[in-house]
Design a protein around this motif. Sequence first.
Motif, short mmCIF file in Angstrom:
data_model
loop_
_atom_site.label_atom_id
_atom_site.label_comp_id
_atom_site.label_asym_id
_atom_site.label_seq_id
_atom_site.Cartn_x
_atom_site.Cartn_y
_atom_site.Cartn_z
N SER A 38 5.56 -31.77 -61.92
CA SER A 38 5.13 -30.99 -63.08
C SER A 38 3.82 -31.54 -63.64
O SER A 38 3.45 -32.69 -63.40
N LEU A 39 3.12 -30.71 -64.41
CA LEU A 39 1.88 -31.17 -65.04
C LEU A 39 2.15 -32.36 -65.96
O LEU A 39 1.35 -33.29 -66.04
N PHE A 40 3.28 -32.33 -66.67
CA PHE A 40 3.63 -33.44 -67.56
C PHE A 40 3.81 -34.74 -66.77
O PHE A 40 3.29 -35.80 -67.15
N ARG A 41 4.54 -34.67 -65.68
CA ARG A 41 4.76 -35.87 -64.86
C ARG A 41 3.43 -36.37 -64.28
O ARG A 41 3.22 -37.59 -64.17
N GLN A 42 2.55 -35.46 -63.92
CA GLN A 42 1.23 -35.88 -63.44
C GLN A 42 0.44 -36.58 -64.54
O GLN A 42 -0.27 -37.57 -64.30
N THR A 43 0.56 -36.08 -65.78
CA THR A 43 -0.12 -36.71 -66.91
C THR A 43 0.39 -38.11 -67.15
O THR A 43 -0.38 -39.06 -67.36
N VAL A 44 1.70 -38.27 -67.14
CA VAL A 44 2.30 -39.59 -67.34
C VAL A 44 1.85 -40.54 -66.23
O VAL A 44 1.50 -41.70 -66.48
N ALA A 45 1.82 -40.05 -65.00
CA ALA A 45 1.46 -40.90 -63.86
C ALA A 45 0.03 -41.40 -63.94
O ALA A 45 -0.26 -42.51 -63.46
N VAL A 68 11.71 -33.67 -71.71
CA VAL A 68 10.82 -34.83 -71.68
C VAL A 68 11.57 -36.05 -71.17
O VAL A 68 11.09 -36.78 -70.28
N ARG A 69 12.75 -36.30 -71.71
CA ARG A 69 13.52 -37.47 -71.29
C ARG A 69 13.86 -37.38 -69.80
O ARG A 69 13.79 -38.38 -69.08
N ASP A 70 14.22 -36.18 -69.35
CA ASP A 70 14.58 -36.00 -67.94
C ASP A 70 13.37 -36.25 -67.04
O ASP A 70 13.49 -36.93 -66.01
N GLN A 71 12.21 -35.72 -67.43
CA GLN A 71 11.03 -35.84 -66.57
C GLN A 71 10.34 -37.19 -66.69
O GLN A 71 9.56 -37.56 -65.80
N MET A 72 10.62 -37.94 -67.73
CA MET A 72 10.02 -39.28 -67.84
C MET A 72 10.53 -40.21 -66.75
O MET A 72 9.83 -41.13 -66.32
N GLY A 73 11.76 -39.97 -66.30
CA GLY A 73 12.31 -40.84 -65.26
C GLY A 73 12.38 -42.28 -65.74
O GLY A 73 12.90 -42.57 -66.82
N ASP A 74 11.82 -43.19 -64.96
CA ASP A 74 11.88 -44.62 -65.28
C ASP A 74 10.71 -45.08 -66.14
O ASP A 74 10.62 -46.26 -66.49
N HIS A 75 9.80 -44.16 -66.48
CA HIS A 75 8.64 -44.55 -67.29
C HIS A 75 9.07 -44.87 -68.72
O HIS A 75 9.82 -44.12 -69.34
N GLU A 76 8.56 -45.97 -69.23
CA GLU A 76 8.84 -46.35 -70.62
C GLU A 76 7.97 -45.53 -71.57
O GLU A 76 6.78 -45.34 -71.34
N ALA A 77 8.59 -45.02 -72.63
CA ALA A 77 7.85 -44.21 -73.60
C ALA A 77 8.67 -44.10 -74.88
O ALA A 77 9.88 -44.32 -74.88
N LEU A 105 -6.05 -44.93 -80.39
CA LEU A 105 -5.17 -43.87 -79.92
C LEU A 105 -5.93 -43.00 -78.92
O LEU A 105 -7.01 -42.48 -79.23
N LEU A 106 -5.36 -42.86 -77.73
CA LEU A 106 -5.90 -42.00 -76.68
C LEU A 106 -5.03 -40.75 -76.64
O LEU A 106 -3.89 -40.79 -76.19
N VAL A 107 -5.58 -39.64 -77.13
CA VAL A 107 -4.81 -38.39 -77.26
C VAL A 107 -5.18 -37.46 -76.12
O VAL A 107 -6.36 -37.17 -75.90
N MET A 108 -4.15 -36.99 -75.39
CA MET A 108 -4.44 -36.12 -74.25
C MET A 108 -3.34 -35.07 -74.10
O MET A 108 -2.16 -35.36 -74.31
N PRO A 109 -3.73 -33.85 -73.76
CA PRO A 109 -2.74 -32.81 -73.49
C PRO A 109 -1.93 -33.13 -72.23
O PRO A 109 -2.38 -33.87 -71.35
N SER A 110 -0.75 -32.55 -72.16
CA SER A 110 0.15 -32.81 -71.04
C SER A 110 0.06 -31.76 -69.95
O SER A 110 0.79 -31.82 -68.96
N ASP A 111 -0.83 -30.77 -70.12
CA ASP A 111 -0.83 -29.63 -69.19
C ASP A 111 -2.16 -29.43 -68.50
O ASP A 111 -2.52 -28.32 -68.12
N HIS A 112 -2.92 -30.52 -68.32
CA HIS A 112 -4.21 -30.44 -67.65
C HIS A 112 -4.14 -31.09 -66.27
O HIS A 112 -3.26 -31.88 -65.98
N ILE A 113 -5.10 -30.74 -65.44
CA ILE A 113 -5.28 -31.34 -64.13
C ILE A 113 -6.49 -32.27 -64.18
O ILE A 113 -7.55 -31.88 -64.70
#
Length: 345
Positions: A38-45, A68-77, A105-113
């Motif tokens: 997902s775009l969110f998971r790509q953003t987190v990565a 969000v909790r499901d897609q975060m997986g093992d990432h701490e947040a 603070l680094l602010v970024m959208p979760s739906d960009h490539i």
Amino acid sequence: MSTEIQPIILCGGAGTRLWPESRGDRAKQFLPLTGSESLFRQTVARTPAGPHFTPPVILCGTGHVATVRDQMGDHEAALLVEPMPRNTAAAIALAVARADADSLLLVMPSDHIIANVPAFHAAIAKGAHLAQQDWLVTFGIAPDRPETGFGYIASGAALGDDGFAVARFVEKPPLAEAELMLAAGGYSWNAGIFLFRAGRMRDAMLTHCRAIFEAADRAVAAGRYDGDALYADADAFAAAPSDSIDYAVMEKDDRVAVVPVAMGWSDLGSWQAVHALAGGKDADGNAVSGDAFLHDSHGNLVRAGGKRVSLVGMEGVAVIVDGDDILVMPLDRSQDVRAAAKARG
């Protein structure tokens, strides 16, 4: 002065320009629109990690907490939950209100490539230098075409090798003006990615949009924790006027900087953009997922969604299937999809 950077990932927005797949709890950022993630998971990565970065804060609505909790997986947040949408200024104000004043603070959208992650990280390093000098930093995308769907940022005086003072912001321009800006140089697309010291943004908000910040500040103070999530108080947050961070602060402040960067960026804002960025197109330029048969057809986007879709003699068409909803349109009419989303829900 702290050199620690706190990533803030914005997960608001319904993404109606990508209806029917994107809607409600299945918003655009949580969909695998380019590849398997997902775009969110790509953003987190691609969120920077290391000694100078804290784990991200995910800013989302109540309906997206489980996803969000499901897609975060093992990432701490940590999660910061807004009780209702109030646009980006109020969302960012929540993050500012809970942050240490000297944190960046680094602010970024979760739906960009962002295809070139090293270039993104290099730009963050430049932006951090400026943010430590109390510049409000925005990241500008080096334009490669006279795009009329984005706002532009005009670069002013150079700030060493890190970036430029912002001379002015330009609303989404007509084509002729976009062509002139591209030819002139010194203009960037406004990507909606920001970096600033929390205390500096707090002061800017108290100057330019006091009602928004004070409502967010009260909402954080009266919020409640549920595990890793802070739920902002609904009654307090409801008092925040709805405005974008660009209008509320960035266009009004006199110390705003831009760091231009070419990093393979796209806001993936339409089905036409999804088609353009799709990998694995066939020899006729068709991007297909699912059970689809195409004959004498070129440059199409088909997302079959569990149905059997057949195209004969079609060119430049999107066919998007999601349950009982089927969208068929020319790709060059992608911006009109909101009409269908509004009618169908």
